[in-house]
Design a protein around this motif. Structure first.
Motif, PDB file in Angstrom:
ATOM      1  N   LYS A  29     101.300  28.775   0.668  1.00 44.25           N
ATOM      2  CA  LYS A  29     101.350  30.125   1.441  1.00 44.25           C
ATOM      3  C   LYS A  29      99.752  30.296   1.411  1.00 44.25           C
ATOM      4  CE  LYS A  29     102.655  34.887   0.972  1.00 44.25           C
ATOM      5  NZ  LYS A  29     103.345  35.778   0.063  1.00 44.25           N
ATOM      6  N   LEU A  30      99.083  30.302   0.468  1.00 41.71           N
ATOM      7  CA  LEU A  30      97.417  30.400   0.578  1.00 41.71           C
ATOM      8  C   LEU A  30      97.015  29.437   1.867  1.00 41.71           C
ATOM      9  CD1 LEU A  30      95.034  31.555  -0.289  1.00 41.71           C
ATOM     10  CD2 LEU A  30      94.969  29.476  -2.039  1.00 41.71           C
ATOM     11  N   SER A  31      97.542  28.009   1.716  1.00 44.21           N
ATOM     12  CA  SER A  31      97.146  27.278   2.862  1.00 44.21           C
ATOM     13  C   SER A  31      97.319  28.027   4.194  1.00 44.21           C
ATOM     14  CB  SER A  31      97.621  26.030   2.671  1.00 44.21           C
ATOM     15  OG  SER A  31      97.509  24.996   3.842  1.00 44.21           O
ATOM     16  N   SER A  32      98.641  28.331   4.368  1.00 43.90           N
ATOM     17  CA  SER A  32      98.957  28.889   5.533  1.00 43.90           C
ATOM     18  C   SER A  32      98.139  30.128   5.961  1.00 43.90           C
ATOM     19  CB  SER A  32     100.333  29.351   5.490  1.00 43.90           C
ATOM     20  OG  SER A  32     101.479  28.181   5.297  1.00 43.90           O
ATOM     21  N   LEU A  33      98.013  30.994   4.981  1.00 39.90           N
ATOM     22  CA  LEU A  33      97.046  32.136   5.356  1.00 39.90           C
ATOM     23  C   LEU A  33      95.451  31.608   5.540  1.00 39.90           C
ATOM     24  CD1 LEU A  33      97.802  34.630   2.681  1.00 39.90           C
ATOM     25  CD2 LEU A  33      98.383  34.713   4.898  1.00 39.90           C
ATOM     26  N   ILE A  34      95.004  30.607   5.226  1.00 45.08           N
ATOM     27  CA  ILE A  34      93.736  29.973   5.283  1.00 45.08           C
ATOM     28  C   ILE A  34      93.891  29.570   6.926  1.00 45.08           C
ATOM     29  CG2 ILE A  34      92.002  28.297   4.857  1.00 45.08           C
ATOM     30  CD1 ILE A  34      92.585  28.544   1.966  1.00 45.08           C
ATOM     31  N   ALA A  35      95.157  28.919   7.160  1.00 46.07           N
ATOM     32  CA  ALA A  35      95.154  28.314   8.613  1.00 46.07           C
ATOM     33  C   ALA A  35      95.334  29.604   9.473  1.00 46.07           C
ATOM     34  CB  ALA A  35      96.414  27.497   8.773  1.00 46.07           C
ATOM     35  N   ILE A  36      95.942  30.584   9.356  1.00 44.28           N
ATOM     36  CA  ILE A  36      95.853  31.799  10.171  1.00 44.28           C
ATOM     37  C   ILE A  36      94.335  32.274  10.173  1.00 44.28           C
ATOM     38  CG2 ILE A  36      96.563  34.262  10.474  1.00 44.28           C
ATOM     39  CD1 ILE A  36      99.172  33.551   8.933  1.00 44.28           C
ATOM     40  N   GLY A  37      93.540  32.234   9.122  1.00 38.45           N
ATOM     41  CA  GLY A  37      92.219  32.867   9.176  1.00 38.45           C
ATOM     42  C   GLY A  37      91.383  31.721  10.030  1.00 38.45           C
ATOM     43  N   LEU A  38      91.598  30.406  10.174  1.00 30.86           N
ATOM     44  CA  LEU A  38      91.183  29.544  11.012  1.00 30.86           C
ATOM     45  C   LEU A  38      91.299  29.766  12.443  1.00 30.86           C
ATOM     46  CD1 LEU A  38      89.367  26.834  10.939  1.00 30.86           C
ATOM     47  CD2 LEU A  38      91.569  25.598  10.989  1.00 30.86           C
ATOM     48  N   LEU A  39      92.602  30.117  12.665  1.00 27.89           N
ATOM     49  CA  LEU A  39      92.963  30.297  13.866  1.00 27.89           C
ATOM     50  C   LEU A  39      92.097  31.606  14.422  1.00 27.89           C
ATOM     51  CD1 LEU A  39      95.277  28.560  15.198  1.00 27.89           C
ATOM     52  CD2 LEU A  39      96.950  30.455  14.883  1.00 27.89           C
ATOM     53  N   LEU A  40      92.321  32.592  13.704  1.00 32.63           N
ATOM     54  CA  LEU A  40      91.493  34.064  13.998  1.00 32.63           C
ATOM     55  C   LEU A  40      90.176  33.748  14.300  1.00 32.63           C
ATOM     56  CD1 LEU A  40      91.673  37.197  14.191  1.00 32.63           C
ATOM     57  CD2 LEU A  40      91.336  37.194  11.485  1.00 32.63           C
ATOM     58  N   PHE A  41      89.402  32.986  13.420  1.00 33.03           N
ATOM     59  CA  PHE A  41      88.012  32.537  13.600  1.00 33.03           C
ATOM     60  C   PHE A  41      87.754  31.942  15.107  1.00 33.03           C
ATOM     61  CE2 PHE A  41      84.655  28.933  12.971  1.00 33.03           C
ATOM     62  CZ  PHE A  41      83.731  29.993  13.058  1.00 33.03           C
ATOM     63  N   ALA A  42      88.674  30.948  15.300  1.00 32.16           N
ATOM     64  CA  ALA A  42      88.541  30.329  16.537  1.00 32.16           C
ATOM     65  C   ALA A  42      88.765  31.163  17.744  1.00 32.16           C
ATOM     66  CB  ALA A  42      89.435  29.082  16.638  1.00 32.16           C
ATOM     67  N   VAL A  43      89.584  32.107  17.736  1.00 38.49           N
ATOM     68  CA  VAL A  43      89.947  32.955  19.014  1.00 38.49           C
ATOM     69  C   VAL A  43      88.841  34.072  19.125  1.00 38.49           C
ATOM     70  CG1 VAL A  43      91.574  34.829  19.469  1.00 38.49           C
ATOM     71  CG2 VAL A  43      92.561  32.718  18.552  1.00 38.49           C
ATOM     72  N   THR A  44      88.355  34.605  17.882  1.00 36.72           N
ATOM     73  CA  THR A  44      87.254  35.438  18.343  1.00 36.72           C
ATOM     74  C   THR A  44      86.138  34.853  18.702  1.00 36.72           C
ATOM     75  OG1 THR A  44      86.944  35.355  15.749  1.00 36.72           O
ATOM     76  CG2 THR A  44      88.116  37.206  16.408  1.00 36.72           C
ATOM     77  N   ALA A  45      85.855  33.750  18.069  1.00 34.59           N
ATOM     78  CA  ALA A  45      84.549  33.002  18.391  1.00 34.59           C
ATOM     79  C   ALA A  45      84.736  32.836  19.993  1.00 34.59           C
ATOM     80  CB  ALA A  45      84.369  31.632  17.694  1.00 34.59           C
ATOM     81  N   ALA A  46      85.858  32.272  20.407  1.00 33.59           N
ATOM     82  CA  ALA A  46      85.917  32.100  21.880  1.00 33.59           C
ATOM     83  C   ALA A  46      85.628  33.276  22.726  1.00 33.59           C
ATOM     84  CB  ALA A  46      87.211  31.426  22.122  1.00 33.59           C
ATOM     85  N   VAL A  47      86.434  34.297  22.213  1.00 34.21           N
ATOM     86  CA  VAL A  47      86.485  35.622  23.116  1.00 34.21           C
ATOM     87  C   VAL A  47      84.935  35.988  23.183  1.00 34.21           C
ATOM     88  CG1 VAL A  47      87.019  38.018  23.120  1.00 34.21           C
ATOM     89  CG2 VAL A  47      88.568  36.217  22.722  1.00 34.21           C
ATOM     90  N   ASN A  48      84.383  36.203  22.061  1.00 34.93           N
ATOM     91  CA  ASN A  48      82.781  36.465  21.916  1.00 34.93           C
ATOM     92  C   ASN A  48      81.757  35.699  22.831  1.00 34.93           C
ATOM     93  OD1 ASN A  48      83.184  38.623  20.440  1.00 34.93           O
ATOM     94  ND2 ASN A  48      83.075  37.724  18.538  1.00 34.93           N
ATOM     95  N   ALA A  49      82.092  34.427  22.752  1.00 38.59           N
ATOM     96  CA  ALA A  49      81.379  33.625  23.368  1.00 38.59           C
ATOM     97  C   ALA A  49      81.501  33.796  24.998  1.00 38.59           C
ATOM     98  CB  ALA A  49      81.711  31.916  23.144  1.00 38.59           C
ATOM     99  N   ILE A  50      82.850  34.012  25.257  1.00 33.17           N
ATOM    100  CA  ILE A  50      83.130  34.307  26.949  1.00 33.17           C
ATOM    101  C   ILE A  50      82.076  35.378  27.218  1.00 33.17           C
ATOM    102  CG2 ILE A  50      84.862  35.045  28.485  1.00 33.17           C
ATOM    103  CD1 ILE A  50      86.637  33.085  26.891  1.00 33.17           C
ATOM    104  N   GLY A  51      82.313  36.360  26.342  1.00 33.52           N
ATOM    105  CA  GLY A  51      81.607  37.837  26.836  1.00 33.52           C
ATOM    106  C   GLY A  51      80.126  37.407  26.699  1.00 33.52           C
TER     107      GLY A  51
END
Lengths: 295, 284, 260
Positions: free
Chosen positions: B254-276
């Motif tokens: 479960k912890l690993s899954s939450l970290i995986a979600i965190g990684l996903l969130l990190f990637a998505v926000t980084a991409a959106v910010n970079a585009i902006g």
């Protein structure tokens, strides 16, 4: 060239001017709507939070639910305060500042000194990305690094590391921007006198940019003061005052999170929020004052 | 000069810290997420709607949270746009450089100073009961409540960028349109908007980046349900809120899954910010 | 003092006791009274800050765009008070050309010329639009230069061409009066000469009021000239007369380069 009458258009100017006025009205209404939440929030905090603010609020730790319940039942104010949260917040922000401020200023100067270079641009872009990383993710990172890796348990150090990583990009960019605003002539004047490079930085650049640096530092502190998510994942909270960096520690936002759904404690939660908000705003105002006075 | 060289190298060395933080973040998150990705597969994890912590039967997937994040953030953007854009028109066009504009922009700036947890608290005790009274969702938790609070939270970011972009539209162009008989509204739609378009888009993308990662307020208002939202008033969870909600009791897979979600969130926000940021940089 | 000013019969524009102040008592234009001749170029001269631009902008009420401005007195266009008209209607009758060429960068050359109609929400047929664009560009002598790039944005045009495009945009409305606020001050001498020739051609059909910093330009192309100083209209006369025999010592000082 001949002047001929306008082609048979309809005169639509009345309708257009009416539309213009309606649009302006809409803009005013929506702008008013935009600022209403801040007024409502401030009003709610003041009306619900003031009554618990007293000496005990700052000096005593949070009561347990039973004490609070008894007080609420008797119509008294809740005994105790949030001293464990206030000290925890100050303690962790202090450690985070010690870690983040010197490094950030040095990196900021590095970016300023290397304008247009590829490596510096990479660092600048990474700093920008870091600034956009959600704080909850930084909480996860600090959990993995410190809670799992160093203190083997929830700790103030882990919280401080999360906050420090949040502060880094803010101070780095404000340092760079501040340095850019210093007239190059000031720097050159130093160099012309044969002053060594490190002294130019320490004696000329940093003092002339002092107000800018202070503004950036204060704003970054005010940003992390209210952070909750990274602390939930790293410092957990504590019912006592703690100054041991390897132990779980409380913080004002953590106390709000802990008690917000507890009807017996809610008065204390409103007061904590009022305090937190006042603290953040005061820092903001001081920062703006400093930047206004010196620029 | 020797001292100059030493200092320059010191400066450069300090910048390595940023590289180290990044490398460390990537390493730790990926390493932490690998058990989840191994168990469910990268795409299996991202596109699964399971969230079952029963021991022996554990199964986790990110889709409900990706959906919750996207829906609440876009909703926030939709609510934020008319408010922030009108406020910017008020500040940077109609009442440009007047006292009332300064006052308004100070108040809007204050919104940025309110901690997320205070938004959550205020939303919990004032907005949520109002939504509950509408009768669409029992206790007022859900997508709409979260989206509304998120909208308020990103208003100051969207407004301050719009202010700058709108005030950058050259006066000469506006005057040219006025001299042709255009009304103010026509100037706004035919001169200001087309000239400010890409800047405004970038501004709202950056505001979106903020909304994606907001945690506390959403956590307190979204209803903590691990499902794909079924409607505007349905409860749900975002990537950030599921981490906050479920972290306390998490270990192992479960912890690993939450970290995986965190990684996903990190990637998505980084991409959106970079585009902006890229759009903003092109624009400036 | 008025009887010393130029008298004009059947004026296109009458400025009557016009005063414009910023805030309470800072007057940009003070008690100006003057009639403007039809189908002629009237120059307004004076040192910077004398109020000539404000006076010009009062004629199409552009000065009202900025807060805290008080206007007293009146202006009549063909006998009708402009302060009783809507600005949208007024500005179709009184066009304006600015100091720096300002074509709309987001619009094509074609769209720029027709911009007045589009901005005003007029629904014209394509053929009507084509006709307006063609005749306006012909009038400013730009049609041959841009015939093949009508649908391109105008940013490749030279400064002089851009300014002529802006004049075409104004002509598209067939206005009664064209206000020009130092239209050549940002241009090179060659482009300036072209525009000056154009203005002399245009006055056959239009009445032009030209604010200029450039005395020789006023001398070359204007029929009548006003000299303003500290918000007041000091002298208003036939250009030739003013340049050869100024009545007021301040006019003389300005024309001979003693200040300005």
């Amino acid at each position: 060239m001949e002047t001929k009458a306008l082609i048979g258009e309809k005169d639509n100017s009345n309708w257009r001017e009416l539309k213009n006025k309606l649009f302006f009205g809409t803009v005013v209404v929506l702008a008013t709507l935009t600022i209403s939440p801040i007024l409502l929030i401030v009003y709610t905090l003041l009306s619900k939070g003031l009554k618990q603010i007293n000496f005990d609020f700052f000096l005593k730790v949070a009561p347990d639910t039973l004490q609070a319940m008894t007080a609420v039942r008797n119509g008294e104010i809740i005994p105790g305060g949030i001293a464990n949260g206030i000290t925890g917040t100050l303690f962790m922000v202090l450690i985070a500042s010690l870690m983040a401020i010197p490094v950030s200023i040095v990196i900021g100067i590095f970016l300023y000194e290397n304008q247009g270079k590829k490596y510096a641009n990479l660092i600048r872009s990474l700093t920008d990305i870091l600034q956009g990383v959600p704080s909850v993710v930084l909480g996860l990172i600090a959990y993995i690094w410190i809670v799992q890796g160093v203190t083997k348990g929830f700790s103030a150090l882990a919280g401080s590391v999360a906050l420090a990583i949040m502060m880094l990009p803010l101070i780095i960019r404000s340092t760079e921007e501040t340095m850019k605003m210093i007239p190059i002539s000031i720097k050159e004047a130093g160099a012309a006198l044969g002053v060594p490079y490190h002294k130019i930085i320490l004696r000329v650049m940093i003092p002339s940019g002092f107000s800018g640096l202070m503004t950036g530092i204060l704003l970054s502190i005010s940003r992390v003061l209210g952070e909750t998510a990274p602390l939930m994942l790293t410092t957990l909270g504590s019912t006592t005052v703690n100054f041991n960096i390897t132990k779980p520690t409380s913080a004002v936002p953590l106390q709000i999170w802990e008690f917000y759904n507890n009807p017996n404690m809610i008065d204390l939660v409103w007061s904590s929020s009022l305090f937190l908000m006042a603290f953040v705003l005061t820092l903001n105002i001081i920062a703006k004052r400093i930047s206004m006075r010196y620029s | 000069m020797a001292s100059e060289k030493i200092i320059k190298n010191l400066l450069k060395a300090s910048s390595v810290i940023i590289l180290l933080i990044f490398a460390g973040m990537a390493y730790s998150m990926i390493k932490g997420a690998i058990p989840a990705f191994k168990e469910f597969g990268l795409f299996g994890f991202i596109f699964s709607t399971d969230w079952n912590p029963t021991e022996g039967n554990e199964s986790y997937g990110a889709l409900p949270f990706v959906a919750g994040t996207v829906i609440t953030s876009l909703l926030a953007l939709v609510i934020c746009f008319p408010l922030a854009f009108s406020t910017s028109l008020f500040i940077a066009e109609y009442y440009r450089k007047t006292k009332i504009a300064t006052m308004l922009s100070t108040l809007v700036d204050l919104l940025a100073g309110v901690p997320s947890i205070v938004y959550g608290l205020w939303g919990f005790y004032t907005i949520r009961p109002l939504i509950a009274e509408l009768g669409y969702s029992g206790q007022g938790y859900g997508i709409f409540t979260s989206g509304l609070i998120l909208a308020i939270m990103i208003i100051p970011y969207a407004t301050s960028i719009s202010n700058e972009i709108i005030s950058m539209v050259p006066t000469e162009l506006k005057e040219a349109a006025y001299s042709l008989g255009a009304t103010r509204m026509e100037v706004i739609f035919n001169v200001i908007l087309p000239n400010a378009r890409s800047g405004l888009v970038a501004g709202y993308i950056l505001a979106l980046g903020r909304a994606l990662g907001e945690t506390m307020a959403v956590t307190m208002l979204i209803g903590n349900a691990n499902i794909i939202p079924t409607g505007l008033f349905s409860p749900g969870n975002t990537m950030a809120s599921v981490i906050a909600n479920q972290f306390g009791e998490a270990d192992g897979l479960k912890l690993s899954s939450l970290i995986a979600i965190g990684l996903l969130l990190f990637a998505v926000t980084a991409a959106v910010n970079a585009i902006g940021k890229v759009i903003i940089r092109k624009y400036a | 003092m008025n009887e010393q000013m130029l008298q004009v019969s059947n004026p296109i524009l009458s400025i009557i006791d016009l005063s414009i102040s910023y805030g309470e008592d800072k007057y940009a234009v003070k008690d100006v009274t003057a009639d403007v001749k039809r189908n002629a170029i009237t120059a307004i001269m004076g040192p910077s800050g004398c109020g000539k631009s404000t006076l010009l902008r009062a004629i199409n009420r552009m000065h009202e765009l900025y807060p805290n401005i008080h206007t007293k007195g009146g202006i009549k266009l063909n006998g009708d008070s402009i302060y009783e008209m809507s600005t949208t209607k007024l500005r179709r009758k009184i066009g304006m050309v600015f100091q720096r060429p300002n074509p709309f960068p987001t619009m094509s050359i074609y769209e720029n010329v027709i911009a007045g109609y589009d901005l005003n929400g007029s629904k014209l047929k394509k053929s009507e639009k084509d006709e307006i664009v063609e005749s306006s560009l012909t009038d400013v002598g730009l049609l041959d230069e841009v015939r093949d790039s009508l649908n391109k944005k105008g940013n490749f045009l030279s400064g002089g061409q851009q300014q002529r495009l802006c004049i075409a945009r104004t002509l598209a409305f067939k206005p009664d009066v064209i206000l020009m606020d130092e239209p050549t001050s940002a241009l090179d001498p060659l482009s300036t000469a072209k525009i000056e020739d154009l203005l002399v051609e245009l006055k056959e059909h239009y009445s032009i009021i030209l604010v200029t910093h450039n005395m020789s330009q006023a001398a070359r192309i204007s029929d009548n000239a006003m000299f303003m100083y500290l918000g007041e209209l000091v002298e208003y006369d036939k250009t030739k007369k003013m340049f050869t025999n100024p009545r007021d010592s301040r006019t003389e000082g300005y024309l001979t380069g003693k200040f300005g």
